[in-house]
Design a protein around this motif. Sequence first.
Motif, short mmCIF file in Angstrom:
data_model
loop_
_atom_site.label_atom_id
_atom_site.label_comp_id
_atom_site.label_asym_id
_atom_site.label_seq_id
_atom_site.Cartn_x
_atom_site.Cartn_y
_atom_site.Cartn_z
N UNK A 241 0.77 -1.14 0.11
CA UNK A 241 0.02 -0.09 -0.10
C UNK A 241 0.66 1.29 0.06
N UNK A 242 0.48 2.36 -0.36
CA UNK A 242 0.90 3.71 -0.06
C UNK A 242 0.05 4.63 0.74
N UNK A 243 1.06 5.39 1.55
CA UNK A 243 0.35 6.33 2.35
C UNK A 243 0.74 7.73 1.74
N UNK A 244 -0.19 8.71 1.26
CA UNK A 244 0.12 9.87 0.65
C UNK A 244 -0.45 11.17 1.36
N UNK A 245 0.08 12.39 1.15
CA UNK A 245 -0.31 13.41 1.75
C UNK A 245 -0.07 14.62 0.89
N UNK A 246 -0.81 15.32 0.77
CA UNK A 246 -0.30 16.84 -0.04
C UNK A 246 0.91 17.67 0.64
N UNK A 247 0.78 17.55 2.15
CA UNK A 247 1.40 18.26 2.85
C UNK A 247 1.45 19.92 2.50
N UNK A 248 1.27 20.64 3.78
CA UNK A 248 1.83 20.24 5.04
C UNK A 248 1.01 19.58 5.85
N UNK A 249 1.79 18.50 6.80
CA UNK A 249 1.05 17.98 7.53
C UNK A 249 1.02 18.40 9.15
N UNK A 253 -0.60 13.16 10.78
CA UNK A 253 0.63 12.06 10.41
C UNK A 253 1.85 12.19 11.09
N UNK A 254 2.21 11.70 12.04
CA UNK A 254 3.20 11.83 12.97
C UNK A 254 4.66 11.19 12.13
N UNK A 255 5.58 11.79 12.38
CA UNK A 255 6.96 11.39 11.76
C UNK A 255 7.15 9.99 12.21
N UNK A 256 6.82 9.65 13.15
CA UNK A 256 7.14 8.08 13.58
C UNK A 256 6.43 7.21 12.22
N UNK A 257 5.46 7.55 11.48
CA UNK A 257 5.09 6.98 10.40
C UNK A 257 6.34 6.99 8.96
N UNK A 258 7.16 7.92 9.21
CA UNK A 258 8.09 8.21 7.94
C UNK A 258 8.84 6.91 7.55
N UNK A 259 9.08 6.14 8.59
CA UNK A 259 10.25 5.20 8.39
C UNK A 259 9.17 3.72 7.67
N UNK A 262 5.59 2.06 3.21
CA UNK A 262 4.50 2.72 2.50
C UNK A 262 4.54 4.08 2.42
N UNK A 263 5.19 4.74 3.28
CA UNK A 263 5.33 6.31 3.62
C UNK A 263 5.88 7.12 2.16
N UNK A 268 8.88 10.66 -2.66
CA UNK A 268 8.51 10.37 -4.02
C UNK A 268 7.28 11.66 -4.39
N UNK A 269 6.10 11.89 -3.53
CA UNK A 269 5.07 12.47 -3.95
C UNK A 269 5.88 13.93 -4.07
N UNK A 270 6.59 14.49 -3.20
CA UNK A 270 6.85 15.88 -3.38
C UNK A 270 7.84 15.99 -4.71
N UNK A 271 8.51 14.88 -4.96
CA UNK A 271 9.58 15.01 -6.19
C UNK A 271 8.68 14.93 -7.57
N UNK A 272 7.63 14.29 -7.42
CA UNK A 272 6.75 14.15 -8.62
C UNK A 272 6.02 15.37 -8.92
#
Length: 286
Positions: A241-249, A253-259, A262-263, A268-272
């Motif tokens: 699965x993938x987790x997406x977010x347009x940001x800012x969060x 979406x706590x930073x503990x999820x970044x690792x 699926x995050x 990827x999303x920002x660079x895309x």
Amino acid sequence: MHILTVKQFGENQIDRLFSLADSIRSCPMTWENVLSGKVLGTLFFEPSMRTRQSFEAAMVRLGGRILTEPNAAVNSSIAKGESLEDTVQTFSQYIDCLVMRHPIAHSVMNVAKYSDVPVINGGDGPNEHPTQALLDLYTIDREKGLNKLKILFTGDLMCSRTIHSLVSLLERYDVEMYLATSASDCGGPKIQMFHESCIKDYIGDMDVVYMTRHQRERVMKRQASEFVMTCDIADLLKKDAIIMHPLPRTGELPSSIDAYPQAIYLKKQVKNGMWIRMALLWELLK
Ligand code: NCD
């Protein structure tokens, strides 16, 4: 041509744009002078990091230059009482393309006719954010393929322009959409809804989880989403699965999820966003 709403894009046009973004992404060096001599103007009446900077980065990486006004509400002559129409008409004399963000729904569309150059809607209040939706769709397509997907939206469904534009694009594809709502949010006919407190019953079945923050600046008397992605919930996700977010969060979406593998929001999303905006600018200005 202006870019004002996702509704103006046909599927073929989207496919072509995505292929172009692939070409740019695979060999950015060959694109580094193609817009030399062109100027992009950015006129932002609301805060922005990613949208404005990724457009500016896209223009610079294509060899063009930028004229930027990140705090137009304070710095433009609107503060002296000038009309938005006059501001846009004037700015458009100096540039080859304008990206504009404004807090009022439909305002960008309404003033685009006063511009002598293409106008790109960088977000008009709670209404639309077409280029974010294109980069989100590109991300979903390239990560998962747009076929038989289950996509879950969480957060501020009523005021999130990124959700409005993305849902409008996704309605054309073979995807099932789900909204995890707080009590007062509402969905559309092609979208299944459930209360966000039941998220654990659904999340393990989802291919894409698209999260958004509570849009505090768009004052509306309604119950805010209380959903927070915890490790307990993320552990239930499918491996691919993938987790997406347009940001800012914010807190959702706590930073503990970044690792989690699926995050993909921060990398990827920002660079895309930059590749898609390079492709769009090239299409508009070549
Ligand atoms: C979004 C926006 O401005 O609508 N951010 C963005 O453009 N990447 C989402 C948000 O502000 O919540």
